[in-house]
Design an enzyme around this catalytic site. Structure first.
Site, PDB file in Angstrom:
ATOM      1  N   ASN A  25       0.837  -1.217   0.000  1.00  0.00           N
ATOM      2  CA  ASN A  25       0.000   0.000   0.000  1.00  0.00           C
ATOM      3  C   ASN A  25       0.865   1.259   0.000  1.00  0.00           C
ATOM      4  O   ASN A  25       0.526   2.245  -0.650  1.00  0.00           O
ATOM      5  CB  ASN A  25      -0.959   0.002   1.189  1.00  0.00           C
ATOM      6  CG  ASN A  25      -2.200  -0.817   0.916  1.00  0.00           C
ATOM      7  OD1 ASN A  25      -3.035  -0.443   0.098  1.00  0.00           O
ATOM      8  ND2 ASN A  25      -2.318  -1.961   1.586  1.00  0.00           N
ATOM      9  N   ARG A  73       4.756   2.355  23.538  1.00  0.00           N
ATOM     10  CA  ARG A  73       3.976   3.198  22.623  1.00  0.00           C
ATOM     11  C   ARG A  73       4.342   4.674  22.800  1.00  0.00           C
ATOM     12  O   ARG A  73       4.469   5.417  21.834  1.00  0.00           O
ATOM     13  CB  ARG A  73       2.480   2.969  22.885  1.00  0.00           C
ATOM     14  CG  ARG A  73       1.596   3.678  21.921  1.00  0.00           C
ATOM     15  CD  ARG A  73       0.220   3.095  21.928  1.00  0.00           C
ATOM     16  NE  ARG A  73      -0.474   3.376  23.185  1.00  0.00           N
ATOM     17  CZ  ARG A  73      -1.723   2.999  23.441  1.00  0.00           C
ATOM     18  NH1 ARG A  73      -2.413   2.309  22.551  1.00  0.00           N
ATOM     19  NH2 ARG A  73      -2.277   3.289  24.586  1.00  0.00           N
ATOM     20  N   ARG A  99       0.158  -1.684  14.742  1.00  0.00           N
ATOM     21  CA  ARG A  99       0.159  -1.285  16.155  1.00  0.00           C
ATOM     22  C   ARG A  99      -0.970  -0.307  16.392  1.00  0.00           C
ATOM     23  O   ARG A  99      -1.361   0.419  15.473  1.00  0.00           O
ATOM     24  CB  ARG A  99       1.476  -0.592  16.506  1.00  0.00           C
ATOM     25  CG  ARG A  99       2.687  -1.453  16.332  1.00  0.00           C
ATOM     26  CD  ARG A  99       2.857  -2.370  17.516  1.00  0.00           C
ATOM     27  NE  ARG A  99       4.067  -3.169  17.404  1.00  0.00           N
ATOM     28  CZ  ARG A  99       4.688  -3.710  18.433  1.00  0.00           C
ATOM     29  NH1 ARG A  99       4.215  -3.536  19.660  1.00  0.00           N
ATOM     30  NH2 ARG A  99       5.745  -4.443  18.266  1.00  0.00           N
ATOM     31  N   LEU A 101      -2.334   3.066  18.050  1.00  0.00           N
ATOM     32  CA  LEU A 101      -1.847   4.355  18.536  1.00  0.00           C
ATOM     33  C   LEU A 101      -2.731   4.845  19.676  1.00  0.00           C
ATOM     34  O   LEU A 101      -3.902   4.472  19.787  1.00  0.00           O
ATOM     35  CB  LEU A 101      -1.829   5.356  17.374  1.00  0.00           C
ATOM     36  CG  LEU A 101      -0.842   4.962  16.258  1.00  0.00           C
ATOM     37  CD1 LEU A 101      -1.138   5.710  14.970  1.00  0.00           C
ATOM     38  CD2 LEU A 101       0.598   5.199  16.708  1.00  0.00           C
ATOM     39  N   HIS A 117      -8.069  -0.616   5.999  1.00  0.00           N
ATOM     40  CA  HIS A 117      -8.335  -1.875   6.704  1.00  0.00           C
ATOM     41  C   HIS A 117      -8.954  -2.855   5.708  1.00  0.00           C
ATOM     42  O   HIS A 117      -9.833  -2.470   4.932  1.00  0.00           O
ATOM     43  CB  HIS A 117      -9.292  -1.635   7.883  1.00  0.00           C
ATOM     44  CG  HIS A 117      -9.550  -2.882   8.660  1.00  0.00           C
ATOM     45  ND1 HIS A 117      -8.629  -3.400   9.556  1.00  0.00           N
ATOM     46  CD2 HIS A 117     -10.597  -3.742   8.653  1.00  0.00           C
ATOM     47  CE1 HIS A 117      -9.111  -4.518  10.072  1.00  0.00           C
ATOM     48  NE2 HIS A 117     -10.307  -4.749   9.538  1.00  0.00           N
ATOM     49  N   GLY A 151     -10.699   4.614  18.674  1.00  0.00           N
ATOM     50  CA  GLY A 151     -11.142   3.221  18.686  1.00  0.00           C
ATOM     51  C   GLY A 151     -10.325   2.359  17.737  1.00  0.00           C
ATOM     52  O   GLY A 151      -9.402   2.836  17.070  1.00  0.00           O
ATOM     53  N   GLU A 182      -7.349  -2.441  -2.503  1.00  0.00           N
ATOM     54  CA  GLU A 182      -6.736  -1.472  -1.570  1.00  0.00           C
ATOM     55  C   GLU A 182      -5.798  -0.530  -2.320  1.00  0.00           C
ATOM     56  O   GLU A 182      -5.749   0.675  -2.041  1.00  0.00           O
ATOM     57  CB  GLU A 182      -5.925  -2.200  -0.484  1.00  0.00           C
ATOM     58  CG  GLU A 182      -6.752  -2.953   0.521  1.00  0.00           C
ATOM     59  CD  GLU A 182      -5.890  -3.595   1.600  1.00  0.00           C
ATOM     60  OE1 GLU A 182      -5.022  -2.907   2.159  1.00  0.00           O
ATOM     61  OE2 GLU A 182      -6.077  -4.797   1.885  1.00  0.00           O
TER      62      GLU A 182
HETATM   63  C1  GAR Z   1      -3.129  -4.674   4.036  1.00  0.00           C
HETATM   64  O1  GAR Z   1      -4.046  -5.637   3.610  1.00  0.00           O
HETATM   65  C2  GAR Z   1      -3.774  -3.740   5.033  1.00  0.00           C
HETATM   66  O2  GAR Z   1      -5.117  -3.469   4.762  1.00  0.00           O
HETATM   67  C3  GAR Z   1      -3.640  -4.542   6.298  1.00  0.00           C
HETATM   68  O3  GAR Z   1      -2.367  -5.139   6.224  1.00  0.00           O
HETATM   69  C4  GAR Z   1      -2.023  -5.297   4.873  1.00  0.00           C
HETATM   70  C5  GAR Z   1      -0.693  -4.616   4.652  1.00  0.00           C
HETATM   71  O4  GAR Z   1      -0.183  -4.899   3.390  1.00  0.00           O
HETATM   72  N1  GAR Z   1      -3.765  -3.719   7.441  1.00  0.00           N
HETATM   73  C6  GAR Z   1      -4.320  -4.124   8.565  1.00  0.00           C
HETATM   74  O5  GAR Z   1      -4.760  -5.231   8.723  1.00  0.00           O
HETATM   75  C7  GAR Z   1      -4.340  -3.054   9.664  1.00  0.00           C
HETATM   76  N2  GAR Z   1      -5.303  -3.398  10.631  1.00  0.00           N
HETATM   77  P1  GAR Z   1       0.999  -4.025   2.803  1.00  0.00           P
HETATM   78  O6  GAR Z   1       2.085  -3.980   3.871  1.00  0.00           O
HETATM   79  O7  GAR Z   1       1.463  -4.773   1.587  1.00  0.00           O
HETATM   80  O8  GAR Z   1       0.467  -2.669   2.485  1.00  0.00           O
END
Ligand code: GAR
Length: 207
Positions: A25, A73, A99, A101, A117, A151, A182
């Site tokens: 991402n 943290r 993590r 925050l 997400h 949250g 994504e």
């Molecule tokens: C992605 O699918 C993102 O949505 C998820 O981790 C992956 C990271 O992929 N994030 C979470 O689950 C956060 N709660 P990437 O490192 O290749 O971007």
């Protein structure tokens, strides 16, 4: 509390990305918002893990990449806030940042802290969103780009993209299908936020 940031800023926004791992991402954000882009540029990448591929991707793109340790943290957030100030960052994008925050951090960055997400929130927040979706037997999943509040995966939704859950899918197969959307959704959502095309009234941005 300071007045909420209003978008558009009238100048290119300076983006930071926090990433814990692979950074695909991050890569889509680097591609969408390179140096010199009229809307925004990624100027800083932070990882809590020294071995995150995300840091390599940032360096390959010529972007400052910093490992900020997470002994606690509070330590991480103090160091990260220092870097964010130093680099004049306007908006922080969490991209696979695994993590949580603090409320203090999310309040300081309210309206300027974004996350992706891998589920259609409010369904399946937290860890193992794909496993949760498969176990629930849903026919559709997807991703959500949202502002971060105190949250867990609970802030205002900027946009969502849906994908089908196919018979025989396991979490890995679903994750791959969701990840593909994504990569389009995250830059699109950042564009909506930065151009002022999307606003959240609770932040006082009544336009
Ligand atoms: C992605 O699918 C993102 O949505 C998820 O981790 C992956 C990271 O992929 N994030 C979470 O689950 C956060 N709660 P990437 O490192 O290749 O971007």
């Amino acid at each position: 509390m300071s007045a909420p940031t209003r978008f558009p800023l009238g100048r290119p926004a300076r983006l930071a990305v926090f990433a814990s791992g692979r950074g695909s991402n991050l890569q889509s954000l680097l591609h969408a918002f390179p140096a010199g882009h009229e809307l925004a540029s990624v100027v800083l990448v932070v990882s809590n893990r020294p071995d995150a591929t995300a840091l390599d991707r940032a360096r390959a793109a010529g972007v400052v990449a910093v490992h900020v340790p997470w002994p606690t943290r509070a330590d991480f957030e103090a160091a990260a806030n220092g870097l964010l100030s130093q680099h004049g960052v306007d908006v922080v994008c969490l991209a696979g940042f695994m993590r949580l925050l603090s409320a203090g951090f999310t309040e300081r960055w309210a309206g300027r802290l974004v996350n992706v997400h891998p589920s259609l929130l409010p369904d399946f927040p937290g860890l193992d969103a794909h496993g949760q979706a498969i176990a629930a037997g849903v026919k559709e999943s997807g991703c959500t780009v949202h502002l971060v509040d105190a949250g867990v995966d609970s802030g205002p939704v900027i946009l969502q993209r849906k994908v089908p859950v196919l018979p025989g899918d396991d979490a890995e197969a679903l994750a791959g299908r969701v990840l593909a959307v994504e990569h389009e959704a995250y830059p699109a959502a950042v564009r909506l936020l930065l151009t002022g095309a999307w606003r959240h009234d609770d932040l006082g941005e009544t336009g």
